[in-house]
Motif scaffolding. Structure first.
Motif, PDB file in Angstrom:
ATOM      1  N   ASN A   1      23.369  57.085  48.649  1.00  0.00           N
ATOM      2  CA  ASN A   1      23.709  58.460  48.278  1.00  0.00           C
ATOM      3  C   ASN A   1      24.781  59.080  49.157  1.00  0.00           C
ATOM      4  OD1 ASN A   1      22.279  58.938  50.706  1.00  0.00           O
ATOM      5  ND2 ASN A   1      20.369  59.054  49.554  1.00  0.00           N
ATOM      6  N   LYS A   2      25.527  58.260  49.878  1.00  0.00           N
ATOM      7  CA  LYS A   2      26.549  58.779  50.786  1.00  0.00           C
ATOM      8  C   LYS A   2      27.948  58.328  50.381  1.00  0.00           C
ATOM      9  CE  LYS A   2      23.359  59.017  54.717  1.00  0.00           C
ATOM     10  NZ  LYS A   2      22.163  58.680  53.947  1.00  0.00           N
ATOM     11  N   LEU A   3      28.096  57.888  49.135  1.00  0.00           N
ATOM     12  CA  LEU A   3      29.370  57.369  48.659  1.00  0.00           C
ATOM     13  C   LEU A   3      29.721  58.047  47.344  1.00  0.00           C
ATOM     14  CD1 LEU A   3      31.621  55.208  48.984  1.00  0.00           C
ATOM     15  CD2 LEU A   3      30.160  53.651  47.682  1.00  0.00           C
ATOM     16  N   LEU A   4      30.872  58.722  47.312  1.00  0.00           N
ATOM     17  CA  LEU A   4      31.317  59.404  46.105  1.00  0.00           C
ATOM     18  C   LEU A   4      32.184  58.469  45.274  1.00  0.00           C
ATOM     19  CD1 LEU A   4      31.623  62.054  44.445  1.00  0.00           C
ATOM     20  CD2 LEU A   4      33.692  62.489  45.773  1.00  0.00           C
ATOM     21  N   VAL A   5      31.931  58.413  43.968  1.00  0.00           N
ATOM     22  CA  VAL A   5      32.705  57.574  43.059  1.00  0.00           C
ATOM     23  C   VAL A   5      33.288  58.457  41.960  1.00  0.00           C
ATOM     24  CG1 VAL A   5      32.682  55.581  41.522  1.00  0.00           C
ATOM     25  CG2 VAL A   5      31.212  55.603  43.549  1.00  0.00           C
ATOM     26  N   LEU A   6      34.591  58.312  41.718  1.00  0.00           N
ATOM     27  CA  LEU A   6      35.310  59.081  40.710  1.00  0.00           C
ATOM     28  C   LEU A   6      35.993  58.131  39.745  1.00  0.00           C
ATOM     29  CD1 LEU A   6      37.122  61.247  43.357  1.00  0.00           C
ATOM     30  CD2 LEU A   6      35.382  62.199  41.868  1.00  0.00           C
ATOM     31  N   ILE A   7      36.037  58.503  38.477  1.00  0.00           N
ATOM     32  CA  ILE A   7      36.828  57.801  37.472  1.00  0.00           C
ATOM     33  C   ILE A   7      37.758  58.824  36.836  1.00  0.00           C
ATOM     34  CG2 ILE A   7      36.811  56.474  35.332  1.00  0.00           C
ATOM     35  CD1 ILE A   7      34.085  55.406  36.059  1.00  0.00           C
ATOM     36  N   ASP A   8      39.046  58.701  37.118  1.00  0.00           N
ATOM     37  CA  ASP A   8      40.051  59.642  36.614  1.00  0.00           C
ATOM     38  C   ASP A   8      39.680  61.092  36.915  1.00  0.00           C
ATOM     39  OD1 ASP A   8      41.884  57.805  35.656  1.00  0.00           O
ATOM     40  OD2 ASP A   8      40.919  57.657  33.696  1.00  0.00           O
ATOM     41  N   GLY A   9      39.209  61.338  38.143  1.00  0.00           N
ATOM     42  CA  GLY A   9      38.886  62.697  38.553  1.00  0.00           C
ATOM     43  C   GLY A   9      37.516  63.179  38.148  1.00  0.00           C
ATOM     44  N   ARG A  10      36.742  62.352  37.448  1.00  0.00           N
ATOM     45  CA  ARG A  10      35.397  62.734  37.004  1.00  0.00           C
ATOM     46  C   ARG A  10      34.365  62.081  37.908  1.00  0.00           C
ATOM     47  NH1 ARG A  10      31.916  60.080  33.512  1.00  0.00           N
ATOM     48  NH2 ARG A  10      33.587  58.572  33.079  1.00  0.00           N
ATOM     49  N   SER A  11      33.591  62.892  38.619  1.00  0.00           N
ATOM     50  CA  SER A  11      32.553  62.360  39.496  1.00  0.00           C
ATOM     51  C   SER A  11      31.443  61.735  38.659  1.00  0.00           C
ATOM     52  CB  SER A  11      31.975  63.474  40.366  1.00  0.00           C
ATOM     53  OG  SER A  11      30.927  62.981  41.165  1.00  0.00           O
ATOM     54  N   VAL A  12      31.063  60.506  38.995  1.00  0.00           N
ATOM     55  CA  VAL A  12      30.094  59.781  38.171  1.00  0.00           C
ATOM     56  C   VAL A  12      28.755  59.607  38.882  1.00  0.00           C
ATOM     57  CG1 VAL A  12      31.876  58.616  36.836  1.00  0.00           C
ATOM     58  CG2 VAL A  12      31.005  57.530  38.915  1.00  0.00           C
ATOM     59  N   TYR A  13      28.477  60.451  39.866  1.00  0.00           N
ATOM     60  CA  TYR A  13      27.163  60.358  40.495  1.00  0.00           C
ATOM     61  C   TYR A  13      26.106  60.953  39.570  1.00  0.00           C
ATOM     62  CZ  TYR A  13      26.209  65.255  41.632  1.00  0.00           C
ATOM     63  OH  TYR A  13      25.892  66.581  41.563  1.00  0.00           O
ATOM     64  N   THR A  14      24.873  60.517  39.734  1.00  0.00           N
ATOM     65  CA  THR A  14      23.772  61.119  39.003  1.00  0.00           C
ATOM     66  C   THR A  14      23.082  62.144  39.890  1.00  0.00           C
ATOM     67  OG1 THR A  14      21.577  60.731  38.061  1.00  0.00           O
ATOM     68  CG2 THR A  14      22.355  59.137  39.672  1.00  0.00           C
TER      69      THR A  14
END
Length: 687
Positions: free
Chosen positions: A121-134
């Motif tokens: 839970n300490k890693l942010l993931v983005l796809i084309d500027g959209r955060s994909v965390y739950t």
């Protein structure tokens, strides 16, 4: 089946982790860099070209990789294609300092600089500027997030905090997956693939033009993975996985100051697993083949506008996800996100960027006898603002960056996340950078209202002499507060010659208020029948400590057609419980990430149309999980024709027939082994 040691370690790990963790990542815009129509062949790029690759994740604006005061690594489209990676997790194995481990055929544990786990839970993931965390645990369902890899322009990976720009979930790193603009995909592409593990896959994409300034593309993809086997056996683990996904992107890019992007995706996947859940009657645990599915979609719009001395962007997106786990949990998430950003130049040697963000989250769930969350319907509103100022001194040889993020969440109120960065260009070919940053991981939905029945201790045993079964339950708590990080980083980049460059990054992270599992007061529960005693473990913040280490990456062009890349990563974790903690388990997060890992990759053009890539990768043992070290040797051959046809064949794990990489945490699914595999693909590009 699993060995006794693996079962015991897995059980201890599940109790220790307790609850799915979370941070709420809020602002997610980026300034999109111009793209070339065709991807550059990295074997033909000079060292200077590679250092001048444009990145956006460090400052939310275009800047050269060499000018970024952060530990950043870029995976290019050519890196992905030549490596033979078939998924984002496989591609991330190329990044120094990132721990990537496969749990079973459809689950991954991925982290940056420690704390690895399926629910990291300490890693942010983005796809084309959209955060994909739950928002359930502020991690990533890696078996949900996918793109058509042929359309990826680059993957920018920051090791270390990025919270000043990206928010509370960007504690130990940021992964920014950036796809190509529609203008760069103005052709048809068809791919068919298959192998011993991935039984079949197909991708189709078509791009075209509408009018003078509007470009579009649409795509569809499908894959099917067969089940793997339990460690040291040939018994199926029931972890088969298949998925389909489709989407589009449209870019309106006139010659004036405005540009607009509209894109969206829909997806559905089905997965299997072998699951063990506790029971109140003998044998007090049931193991069976479980099935589930993910489905949903998203749509994103972004408007960019340029002024004489500044630029702005407004981005909005909506994301819907359905999670159906047949025996555990049903969850439905709706996320609406708005993000505004404005950058300008107060002077010739100063760049200022600021922004505002809002995120609305609606979550509803259905419980089971094993997992429940209260309330079962929840609406959260999160607000954020950030500002960052970069000043160049001494003829731009010294760059000083100061900034901070301000966030408000309904769980912890206001959070402030400042940072200071400095980049000193020693000579034209070498630079030193340093940074001090604060980041927080805010509580997730599960840490507030979760109940997980983790195990049942039978009655009449030495550990439970009562006549009633004892349920070991992990509970969330409204008193759970944010985890804090104060990070210190120092890095050095050098281009020794036109054929050799190196990048070194070191860090020391000081964590406070890390999560622990504190025993609560046992209580009697009359329903469901039979009566049981609940032994609760409640989420608290009674652990602290530090992590330190470093990553080295080198790029050597031995010959014009032969490129050699390599990296080495070292990580040391020292975590301790507070004196008031009664958590009975060891500091297990320190044992879930390898101390040492390295890889060496050779990329050579054997002829004009024939390429060969060869990778040796080593991962140290995971002491806390009792998993031995392993070495993986992968190879990939590609033959390209002038007519646009591309044939490739590859293999993985040539040295060992099978090895285990990780154990599940939180949810007691059975891990499986990664086996030696062979795969092939045919790609046809039609202009």
């Amino acid at each position: 089946m699993l060995s006794t040691n693996h079962q015991n370690v897995g059980f201890a790990r599940r109790i220790l982790l307790l609850v799915l963790l979370a941070a709420v990542s809020v602002t997610t815009t980026f300034a999109e860099a111009p793209q070339n129509v065709m991807p550059a062949d990295v074997t033909q790029m000079s060292m200077e070209d590679l250092m001048n690759v444009q990145v956006t994740s460090v400052s939310k604006r275009q800047q050269k990789l060499a000018d970024a005061a952060a530990a950043i690594f870029v995976i290019t489209q050519e890196d992905i294609r030549r490596s033979g990676a078939t998924s984002i997790p496989e591609a991330l194995r190329m990044v120094p300092g990132i721990q990537v481990a496969r749990i079973d055929e459809n689950k991954w544990a991925i982290a940056s600089r420690g704390f690895n786990g399926r629910f990291d839970n300490k890693l942010l993931v983005l796809i084309d500027g959209r955060s994909v965390y739950t928002p359930l645990f502020s991690g990533v369902y890696w078996n949900v997030q996918d793109v058509m890899l042929e359309d990826v322009d680059r993957i920018e990976v920051i090791r270390g905090p990025g919270a000043t720009l990206w928010g509370a979930n960007a504690v130990d790193g940021v992964i920014n997956i950036i796809t190509k603009p529609a203008r760069s995909t103005q052709s048809a592409l068809v791919t068919a693939a298959g192998g011993t593990e991935e039984r079949g896959a197909a991708n189709v994409r078509y791009g075209g033009k509408l009018g003078k300034d509007t470009y579009y593309r649409a795509y569809g993809k499908y894959f099917n993975f067969g089940p793997s086997v339990y460690p040291s056996t040939d018994i199926s683990a029931n972890d088969n996985w298949d998925a389909w996904r489709g989407g589009f992107r449209t870019d309106w890019t006139p010659s004036g100051p405005n540009s607009i992007t509209l894109q969206g995706d829909i997806h559905r996947s089905k997965f299997g697993e072998t699951l063990t859940v506790p029971a109140l009657t003998a044998p007090f645990a049931n193991t069976f083949a479980n099935h589930g599915s993910f489905s949903g979609g998203n749509i994103l719009g972004r408007w960019n506008h340029s002024f004489d001395n500044s630029s702005m962007s407004l981005q909005m997106y909506y994301d819907h996800t359905n999670i159906i786990d047949d025996s555990l949990f049903v969850d439905r998430q709706n996320i609406f996100d708005v993000d505004f950003q404005h950058g300008f130049h107060p002077g010739d040697h100063q760049e200022f960027v600021w922004g505002l963000g809002y995120r609305g989250i609606n979550d509803s769930n259905q419980s089971s006898a094993t997992v429940s969350i209260q309330p079962n319907q929840l609406t959260l509103n999160q607000f954020s603002a950030f500002a960052q100022d970069e000043v160049s001194l001494f003829d731009k040889r010294l760059r000083v960056t100061l900034g901070s993020k301000l966030e408000h969440t309904e769980f912890t109120g206001f959070e402030v996340e400042p940072n200071a960065r400095l980049l000193w260009t020693l000579t034209k070919n070498q630079s030193v950078w340093t940074a001090v940053s604060r980041a927080v991981r805010t509580p997730a939905i599960t840490e507030e209202g979760l109940r997980l029945n983790s195990a049942v201790i039978p009655p009449g045993t030495p550990t439970n002499p009562t006549p009633f079964p004892t349920v070991v339950a992990v509970l969330g708590s409204h008193q759970f507060k944010s985890e804090d990080l104060l990070a210190y980083e120092l890095g050095y980049r050098v281009q020794v010659s036109s054929n050799f460059s190196a990048d070194i990054a070191t860090f020391y992270n000081n964590y406070t208020h890390l999560r622990t599992a504190e025993p609560g007061l046992p209580f009697v529960e009359g329903t469901p029948i039979p009566t049981d005693i609940v032994a609760p473990f409640v989420a608290a913040n009674k652990m602290h400590g530090g992590t330190y280490g470093g990553e080295v990456f080198a790029d050597w062009r031995i010959l014009p057609k032969w490129r050699l890349l390599g990296s080495y990563s070292y990580l040391q974790m020292s975590l301790r419980k507070d004196p008031t903690s009664l958590d009975p388990l060891p500091d297990n997060p320190a044992g879930s990430s390898p101390h040492n890992q390295f890889y060496i990759r050779s990329s050579v053009d054997l002829t004009k149309h024939f390429e060969h890539d060869f990778t040796v990768r080593y991962v140290d043992r995971l002491q806390g999980l009792n998993i031995p070290s392993y070495t993986s040797v992968d190879t990939h051959f590609t033959w390209k024709t002038a007519s646009g046809l591309e044939l490739s064949i590859g293999s993985q794990n040539l040295l060992n027939n099978r090895h285990i990489e990780f154990l599940p945490d939180f949810i007691n699914t059975s891990p499986t082994e990664v086996r030696r595999t062979v795969y092939g693909s045919i790609t046809w590009r039609i202009d």
